[in-house]
Design a protein around this motif. Structure first.
Motif, PDB file in Angstrom:
ATOM      1  N   UNK A  12       0.820  -1.206   0.000  1.00  0.00           N
ATOM      2  CA  UNK A  12       0.000   0.000   0.000  1.00  0.00           C
ATOM      3  C   UNK A  12       0.854   1.257   0.000  1.00  0.00           C
ATOM      4  N   UNK A  13       2.045   1.171   0.611  1.00  0.00           N
ATOM      5  CA  UNK A  13       2.869   2.369   0.738  1.00  0.00           C
ATOM      6  C   UNK A  13       4.024   2.409  -0.257  1.00  0.00           C
ATOM      7  N   UNK A  14       4.059   1.500  -1.236  1.00  0.00           N
ATOM      8  CA  UNK A  14       5.117   1.568  -2.225  1.00  0.00           C
ATOM      9  C   UNK A  14       5.365   0.241  -2.905  1.00  0.00           C
ATOM     10  N   UNK A  15       6.449   0.172  -3.649  1.00  0.00           N
ATOM     11  CA  UNK A  15       6.805  -1.025  -4.416  1.00  0.00           C
ATOM     12  C   UNK A  15       8.258  -1.359  -4.109  1.00  0.00           C
ATOM     13  N   UNK A  16       8.498  -2.630  -3.813  1.00  0.00           N
ATOM     14  CA  UNK A  16       9.855  -3.109  -3.608  1.00  0.00           C
ATOM     15  C   UNK A  16      10.211  -4.061  -4.739  1.00  0.00           C
ATOM     16  N   UNK A  17      11.347  -3.852  -5.376  1.00  0.00           N
ATOM     17  CA  UNK A  17      11.768  -4.732  -6.457  1.00  0.00           C
ATOM     18  C   UNK A  17      13.096  -5.376  -6.092  1.00  0.00           C
ATOM     19  N   UNK A  63      15.502  -2.481  -4.406  1.00  0.00           N
ATOM     20  CA  UNK A  63      15.182  -1.069  -4.598  1.00  0.00           C
ATOM     21  C   UNK A  63      13.750  -0.831  -4.160  1.00  0.00           C
ATOM     22  N   UNK A  64      13.524   0.317  -3.529  1.00  0.00           N
ATOM     23  CA  UNK A  64      12.173   0.674  -3.093  1.00  0.00           C
ATOM     24  C   UNK A  64      11.765   1.982  -3.763  1.00  0.00           C
ATOM     25  N   UNK A  65      10.560   1.996  -4.289  1.00  0.00           N
ATOM     26  CA  UNK A  65      10.079   3.184  -4.993  1.00  0.00           C
ATOM     27  C   UNK A  65       8.614   3.419  -4.653  1.00  0.00           C
ATOM     28  N   UNK A  66       8.160   4.635  -4.949  1.00  0.00           N
ATOM     29  CA  UNK A  66       6.739   4.936  -4.774  1.00  0.00           C
ATOM     30  C   UNK A  66       5.926   4.471  -5.977  1.00  0.00           C
ATOM     31  N   UNK A  79       4.532 -10.043 -12.989  1.00  0.00           N
ATOM     32  CA  UNK A  79       5.373 -10.046 -11.790  1.00  0.00           C
ATOM     33  C   UNK A  79       4.825  -9.094 -10.729  1.00  0.00           C
ATOM     34  N   UNK A  80       4.260  -7.986 -11.200  1.00  0.00           N
ATOM     35  CA  UNK A  80       3.739  -6.967 -10.283  1.00  0.00           C
ATOM     36  C   UNK A  80       2.333  -7.277  -9.798  1.00  0.00           C
ATOM     37  N   UNK A  81       1.766  -8.412 -10.244  1.00  0.00           N
ATOM     38  CA  UNK A  81       0.446  -8.808  -9.779  1.00  0.00           C
ATOM     39  C   UNK A  81      -0.697  -8.333 -10.630  1.00  0.00           C
ATOM     40  N   UNK A  82      -0.415  -7.745 -11.805  1.00  0.00           N
ATOM     41  CA  UNK A  82      -1.468  -7.290 -12.700  1.00  0.00           C
ATOM     42  C   UNK A  82      -1.656  -8.283 -13.842  1.00  0.00           C
TER      43      UNK A  82
END
Length: 411
Positions: free
Chosen positions: A181-186, A193-196, A212-215
């Motif tokens: 909910x608060x961002x994306x970790x790859x 790496x963590x990004x918004x 991979x991202x769940x879509x």
């Protein structure tokens, strides 16, 4: 969550780099990174095409391809001029070689006018004024088509983005995506790496990144290889500029055409054959995972069922230089098999629906500022084959717009 960057762009082709360039222009100070798994940028579709700045004459009026290609062609010429990138506005011929093609040629002329493109209808004599060695019964001259060095364009996008503060990481492969909910970790080959917001511009692998991202992207990238020859150096004078056949409206490929490049070489091709890997630039390159995914996808078999006659012809021309030469001679009778030298092949990242429909427009997914129910934190470019290089500046701005809106929307 502590973020390493605000926006992470996956893919260092011309679309990913144009997106990075647009983001830095629109939001100075944005913490931005681009990941590219290859050692350098523009390694696939961007660096393996004939370098044509497309006018937009082929595309359905009102479509993104039509709008972005028409605007993008003019903007690309201006960008090349500003940054001293080799380019030329050459115009091109679209040539009918048989009576059955004349209705399609007239429809193209009308479509071009609807898209605001200057087209001139030609008879045999008119064709010969532009291309004395080309044979046809009627043609169109499209004045706004050009050529340029697209890898140099992509490199300039990269340089400008880097100078504005973007971090560009080559040799870094994306391996896993965790959305919270608060961002994306790859997870990458170089660590976490963590990004918004994550922006997927992965081209040949865009559907995989989306999954991979769940879509569920709703489409599969089915790779088609385009095989090229070049005219031998002592035969380049046969072609002055750009010459195309009348395309088959049932298939989104433009057929074997003749393209004088910005460095004087003359490309002949491509055909369009199924690739046995997403980065399968010859028949010897087979990736079992890629091939199994293509064969397991229902849309692949629907394409085969609908277009098997077309594909048999393409396969024949791939495996037989004599057959390929015969196809070229419809436009350029003076050419012989000895005049054709093998050149670098490319692979088109064509998005295909489960019903076998080939997406005929640029397609985006993930966060949509106009749809509050859309996926947060992610923006996907799902279909951006040709003329995406031509249209890369407007495409980049559109992707950047979505990414910045996703950033503002947060979780």
């Amino acid at each position: 969550m502590a973020y390493d960057v605000d926006v992470l762009v996956v893919g260092g082709g011309i679309v990913g780099l144009s997106t990075a360039y647009a983001l830095t222009r629109e939001r100075p100070g944005l913490r931005l990174a681009v990941l590219e798994k290859e050692a350098g940028f523009a390694a696939h579709q961007t660096g393996r095409n004939s370098g044509v700045i497309h006018s937009g004459v082929y595309y359905r009026p009102g479509s993104l391809k039509a709008r972005y290609a028409v605007a993008g062609a003019a903007e690309m010429v201006g960008f090349c001029r500003t940054h001293d990138i080799p380019h030329e506005v050459t115009g091109k011929l679209i040539v009918a070689t048989g009576q059955a093609e004349l209705p399609r040629l007239r429809a193209l002329a009308e479509r071009g006018r609807e898209n605001g493109i200057p087209v001139t209808e030609l008879d045999r004599t008119g064709i010969a004024r532009y291309e004395p060695q080309v044979t046809g019964i009627a043609g169109l001259h499209v004045g706004t088509t050009g050529i340029c060095d697209f890898p140099a364009v992509a490199g300039t996008y990269a340089r400008l983005a880097r100078e504005a503060g973007a971090e560009l990481r080559t040799g870094t492969e994306l391996r896993a995506v965790a959305r919270r909910a608060d961002g994306v970790t790859v997870q990458t080959s170089a660590g976490e790496l963590r990004c918004q917001v994550l922006v997927n511009c992965a081209g040949l692998h865009s559907d995989r990144i989306a999954r991979l991202a769940g879509d569920d992207p709703g489409v599969r990238i089915v790779p088609f290889r385009g095989e090229y020859y070049e005219l031998a150096k002592d035969r380049r004078e046969l072609v002055r500029g750009l010459v195309y056949p009348v395309p088959d409206p049932a298939f989104p490929f433009l057929g074997v055409h003749l393209t004088r490049g910005i460095h004087g070489d003359v490309h002949v091709g491509p055909n369009a054959v199924p690739a046995l890997a997403r980065e399968g630039y010859d028949w010897r390159t087979v990736r079992p995972r890629d091939l199994a995914g293509t064969l397991a996808f229902p849309g692949t078999w629907q394409i085969a069922r609908r277009h098997w006659r077309y594909e048999l012809g393409e396969l024949h021309r791939s495996l037989s230089k004599r057959a390929f030469t015969t196809a070229v001679r419809r436009l350029l009778p003076a050419v012989t098999a000895e005049d054709l030298v093998p050149a670098t092949a490319g692979v088109r990242a064509q998005a295909v629906g489960r019903d076998g429909s080939l997406l005929d427009d640029f397609a985006f997914a993930g966060f949509d500022p106009e749809d509050p129910r859309s996926t947060r934190r992610l923006v996907h470019v799902l279909n951006a084959p040709s003329p995406a290089a031509t249209a890369s500046l407007p495409i980049g701005r559109e992707v950047a717009r979505r990414a910045l809106a996703a950033l503002e929307a947060g979780g």
